[in-house]
Scaffold this active site. Sequence first.
Site, short mmCIF file in Angstrom:
data_model
loop_
_atom_site.label_atom_id
_atom_site.label_comp_id
_atom_site.label_asym_id
_atom_site.label_seq_id
_atom_site.Cartn_x
_atom_site.Cartn_y
_atom_site.Cartn_z
N SER A 96 0.83 -1.19 0.00
CA SER A 96 0.00 0.00 0.00
C SER A 96 0.87 1.25 0.00
O SER A 96 1.68 1.45 -0.91
CB SER A 96 -0.95 -0.07 1.21
OG SER A 96 -1.92 0.94 1.15
N HIS A 121 -2.40 -1.34 -4.12
CA HIS A 121 -3.86 -1.35 -4.21
C HIS A 121 -4.37 0.08 -4.10
O HIS A 121 -3.60 1.01 -3.86
CB HIS A 121 -4.51 -2.27 -3.17
CG HIS A 121 -4.33 -1.85 -1.74
ND1 HIS A 121 -4.76 -2.60 -0.69
CD2 HIS A 121 -3.77 -0.75 -1.17
CE1 HIS A 121 -4.48 -1.99 0.45
NE2 HIS A 121 -3.87 -0.86 0.18
#
Length: 194
Positions: A96, A121
Amino acid sequence: MLPTVIEQSGQGDRAFDIYSRLLRERIIFLGTDVNDQVADALVAQMLFLEADDPEKDIQLYVNSPGGSVTAGLAIYDTMQQVSPDVITICYGLAASMGAFLLSGGTKGKRLALPNSRIMIHQPLGGAQGQAVEIEIQAKEILYLKETLNSLLAEHTGQNIQKISEDTDRDHFLSPQEAVEYGLIDKVVSNLNSI
């Protein structure tokens, strides 16, 4: 408990916590979730190292599951603004915001250890409250998603559409796959070669 390093000099022994000792070697760590407190500490360390020697590289080791987008962007903006090159090294997991910061290192100096993992993501968000408040939060998360996708496209060389598709769900990569994707530049097994 932090390990302590003892250094001997003509003036006696001095004890340092391990991170302070490594800071003297221009090595800093992101080894936790990204939050405002962590961002403040990393920004301060980078600014200190820039003031100490604006020509000498800074090494940022990343093992982070991600965290706050705004705190991460504060770290990222500082990485881009300081004079020294920022070498990023993934050990463990850069996920992330951790993966985003890994990719934001100086081009040619974004590295990963052989058994590390990288995951990208879209930003996560949760909204509650009245409908108007939820709408405001939804607009903000879409703005942050577009910002992160645009910056990832810039750092990887991928087009926005591919980044958007690949970040729609958790997208895990091996270090070699991350090289091919453009998130990092090299897989290293010997850190002495940095």
